[in-house]
Design a protein around this motif. Structure first.
Motif, short mmCIF file in Angstrom:
data_model
loop_
_atom_site.label_atom_id
_atom_site.label_comp_id
_atom_site.label_asym_id
_atom_site.label_seq_id
_atom_site.Cartn_x
_atom_site.Cartn_y
_atom_site.Cartn_z
N PRO A 114 5.05 13.15 4.69
CA PRO A 114 5.53 12.08 3.80
C PRO A 114 4.41 11.16 3.32
CG PRO A 114 7.04 12.35 5.63
CD PRO A 114 5.84 13.21 5.94
N GLU A 115 3.42 10.87 4.20
CA GLU A 115 2.30 10.02 3.78
C GLU A 115 1.44 10.73 2.76
OE1 GLU A 115 1.75 7.44 7.92
OE2 GLU A 115 0.65 9.32 7.63
N ASN A 116 1.22 12.02 2.96
CA ASN A 116 0.48 12.80 1.96
C ASN A 116 1.20 12.81 0.62
OD1 ASN A 116 -1.87 13.68 3.32
ND2 ASN A 116 -0.71 15.24 4.43
N ASP A 117 2.52 12.90 0.68
CA ASP A 117 3.32 12.91 -0.56
C ASP A 117 3.19 11.59 -1.32
OD1 ASP A 117 4.15 15.46 0.08
OD2 ASP A 117 6.11 14.84 0.86
N VAL A 118 3.18 10.50 -0.57
CA VAL A 118 3.03 9.18 -1.20
C VAL A 118 1.67 9.08 -1.89
CG1 VAL A 118 2.73 6.72 -0.74
CG2 VAL A 118 4.64 7.96 0.29
N LEU A 119 0.61 9.47 -1.20
CA LEU A 119 -0.73 9.39 -1.77
C LEU A 119 -0.87 10.28 -3.00
CD1 LEU A 119 -2.85 9.35 1.52
CD2 LEU A 119 -2.44 7.44 -0.05
N ALA A 164 -11.35 9.75 -4.74
CA ALA A 164 -10.92 9.08 -3.51
C ALA A 164 -9.47 8.66 -3.63
CB ALA A 164 -11.79 7.86 -3.25
N GLU A 165 -8.78 8.57 -2.52
CA GLU A 165 -7.38 8.18 -2.56
C GLU A 165 -7.24 6.72 -2.98
OE1 GLU A 165 -6.25 6.72 1.95
OE2 GLU A 165 -6.24 8.88 1.57
N ILE A 166 -6.12 6.43 -3.58
CA ILE A 166 -5.82 5.06 -3.98
C ILE A 166 -5.40 4.27 -2.74
CG2 ILE A 166 -4.22 3.62 -5.31
CD1 ILE A 166 -4.07 5.96 -7.33
N PRO A 167 -6.04 3.13 -2.47
CA PRO A 167 -5.61 2.32 -1.31
C PRO A 167 -4.12 2.02 -1.41
CG PRO A 167 -7.63 1.45 -2.26
CD PRO A 167 -7.14 2.49 -3.20
N ASN A 203 1.00 10.15 -10.56
CA ASN A 203 2.05 9.59 -11.42
C ASN A 203 2.01 8.09 -11.63
OD1 ASN A 203 3.71 11.91 -9.55
ND2 ASN A 203 3.62 12.18 -11.76
N LEU A 204 1.34 7.36 -10.77
CA LEU A 204 1.34 5.90 -10.86
C LEU A 204 0.23 5.42 -11.78
CD1 LEU A 204 2.77 3.39 -9.69
CD2 LEU A 204 1.12 3.42 -7.81
N TRP A 205 0.59 4.54 -12.72
CA TRP A 205 -0.40 3.93 -13.63
C TRP A 205 -0.62 2.51 -13.14
CZ3 TRP A 205 -0.40 5.38 -19.48
CH2 TRP A 205 -1.57 4.91 -20.08
N LEU A 206 -1.77 2.27 -12.53
CA LEU A 206 -2.05 0.98 -11.90
C LEU A 206 -2.43 -0.07 -12.95
CD1 LEU A 206 -4.17 2.27 -8.88
CD2 LEU A 206 -1.77 1.61 -8.87
N HIS A 216 -9.03 3.86 -13.40
CA HIS A 216 -8.59 5.00 -12.60
C HIS A 216 -9.73 5.96 -12.27
CE1 HIS A 216 -4.17 4.84 -12.03
NE2 HIS A 216 -4.28 3.88 -12.93
N SER A 217 -10.81 5.88 -13.02
CA SER A 217 -11.96 6.73 -12.71
C SER A 217 -12.50 6.44 -11.32
CB SER A 217 -13.05 6.53 -13.75
OG SER A 217 -13.48 5.17 -13.76
N ALA A 218 -12.30 5.21 -10.85
CA ALA A 218 -12.81 4.83 -9.53
C ALA A 218 -12.09 5.57 -8.42
CB ALA A 218 -12.66 3.33 -9.33
#
Length: 460
Positions: free
Chosen positions: A4-9, A29-32, A15-18, A23-25
């Motif tokens: 489930p944690e892998n799925d969230v990351l 690497a995973e998004i905190p 899919n998430l637009w911060l 987003h290049s950063a």
């Protein structure tokens, strides 16, 4: 790590637009990902703990994990989950409006709810325009705001914002916004061209630039001045003594509305409920949001002086403006419960008592060669970083990019401190912890900053 944690990351990555994010950063690497909060601390998806040195985004005044705020939301949702304020009222909005009016200074007794701060600023400009049309001064539509000041992202609020880089890609914006100098006394000589001004002298000089702008544009065309009690963007510029009093005098002279944008500064951030109490002024309109619910549910408000409501009290006039979720029943219930916590725990007194302790702890960092200035008020502070303390020389664009985005932001977070390293203006680190924080958290902030800033200087 669990599936489930892998799925969230993965969902965050795919899919998430911060917001306000390169987003290049995060390409390699995973998004905190923050999953939990408790008191002045937050926890990421891996279980690592961080001190929340920014109260989320100048928001979580009463701290994370307050069960009673969640319970207030649940109770209201079961009773009345939603109803609009379009020609109808509901109890929580009415009760909250009354409470805010009782807390606001002077005769600011009419509350127009929004869902956030940018919408509150947008509402204030629209009201100023319509108000002057209704009282027979139809040319008054322009607004004055300060350089580097941030007032929101809607088209009107963005026009009032004084950060060119945030605006260029969305132009053309709403016409009629004029810029004046801000209250950064650390850069007073650079801004004014006058050497050796005291804070009081610079404050009057800066306020008088507002009068000059009104005269240049024509007093019959200017509707409002928008200013934060302590300016956020650029790194926490407090007002010099006398600044707000002179601003009030100028607005009265030219019949211009004074709008105090308190999206950050209201609800205890400065140790008072509203900025006017801290700096002894009464505006015509207050715009606020963030700390009203401590972020447990979204809400914002424009609080207006009684006289601004007068043209709408009779006849066929209406303020043809509103938001579906403005004054949402659940958010209003949470705001009321949040204000109960303020009173019960005397959070305003707590901030006032600890303000000098926080200030002294941060000012101890001035022994570092990279720290040029420490400024702010209450639980709202900025640390300006410089290349040369004697000359106040700042960093080049390339150096700032390398220092802030290339190192500081990630290094502070990795060291266990969530805060903001910002270059909207000169490079600064901003700190605004939850209002429940105290000396223990201040010492932790100082320790992390000292270690990371020492390393940053060594890398230059």
């Amino acid at each position: 790590m669990t599936q489930p944690e892998n799925d969230v990351l993965k969902a965050a990555q795919d899919n998430l637009w911060l917001h306000f994010t390169r987003h290049s950063a995060h390409r390699q690497a995973e998004i905190p990902t923050i999953v939990r909060g408790e008191g002045s601390y937050i926890y990421d998806i891996h279980g690592k703990r961080y001190l929340d040195g920014l109260a989320g985004l100048f928001v979580v005044q009463v701290g994370h994990g307050r069960a009673e705020l969640a319970e207030a939301a649940a109770k209201q949702a079961q009773e009345l989950a939603f109803f609009p304020l379009w020609s109808y009222a509901h109890p929580k909005a009415a009760e909250l409006a009354q409470r805010l009016a009782s807390l606001a200074p002077g005769d600011l007794n009419r509350v127009f709810f929004t869902t956030g701060g940018g919408e509150a600023v947008e509402s204030a400009w629209k009201l100023a325009k319509q108000y002057y049309k209704l009282i027979g001064k139809p040319l008054k539509h322009k607004v004055i705001s300060r350089e580097i000041a941030y007032h929101g992202t809607p088209q009107g609020a963005l026009s009032i914002t004084g950060i060119p880089a945030f605006k260029q890609m969305f132009e053309p914006l709403v016409p009629g916004s004029i810029r004046v100098p801000n209250t950064n006394h650390y850069r007073a000589e650079e801004i004014s061209g006058i050497a050796g001004m005291t804070p009081e002298q610079y404050g009057i000089w800066a306020a008088d630039r507002v009068a000059r702008a009104i005269e240049m544009e024509g007093p019959d065309t200017v509707a409002a001045v928008f200013a934060e009690p302590v300016q956020n963007a650029g790194g926490c510029f407090p007002p010099p003594p006398g600044y707000w009093q002179r601003l009030r005098e100028i607005c009265d002279t030219y019949d211009v509305l004074l709008v105090s944008d308190e999206v950050i500064c209201a609800f205890g951030r400065l140790g008072t409920m509203f900025g006017g109490e801290k700096f002894d002024f009464v505006p015509d309109i207050i715009t606020c949001a963030k700390g009203m619910t401590s972020g447990y549910s979204p809400i914002g408000a424009m609080i207006a002086h009684d006289r601004l409501f007068e043209p709408f009290k009779s006849g066929e006039e209406m303020f043809a403006h509103g938001y579906t979720f403005g004054g949402h029943p659940v958010s209003a219930a949470v705001a009321l419960a949040n204000l109960d916590i303020f009173e019960r725990e005397d959070l305003l007194g707590h901030v006032t008592k600890n303000e000098p302790v926080f200030q002294a702890t941060l000012e101890s960092l001035k022994d570092l060669p990279i720290v040029g200035d420490v400024r702010g008020s209450g639980y709202f502070w900025g640390i300006e970083l410089v290349k040369d303390k004697a000359t106040k020389e700042t960093f080049t664009a390339e150096e700032s990019e390398r220092l802030l985005r290339g190192y500081l932001s990630q290094a502070l977070f990795d060291a266990g401190l969530y805060c903001r390293a910002d270059d909207r203006g000169d490079p600064v680190i901003q700190l605004a912890p939850p209002l429940i924080a105290g000396p223990k958290e201040f010492d932790e902030i100082e320790s992390i900053l000292r270690t990371v800033l020492t390393e940053a200087w060594a890398r230059l």
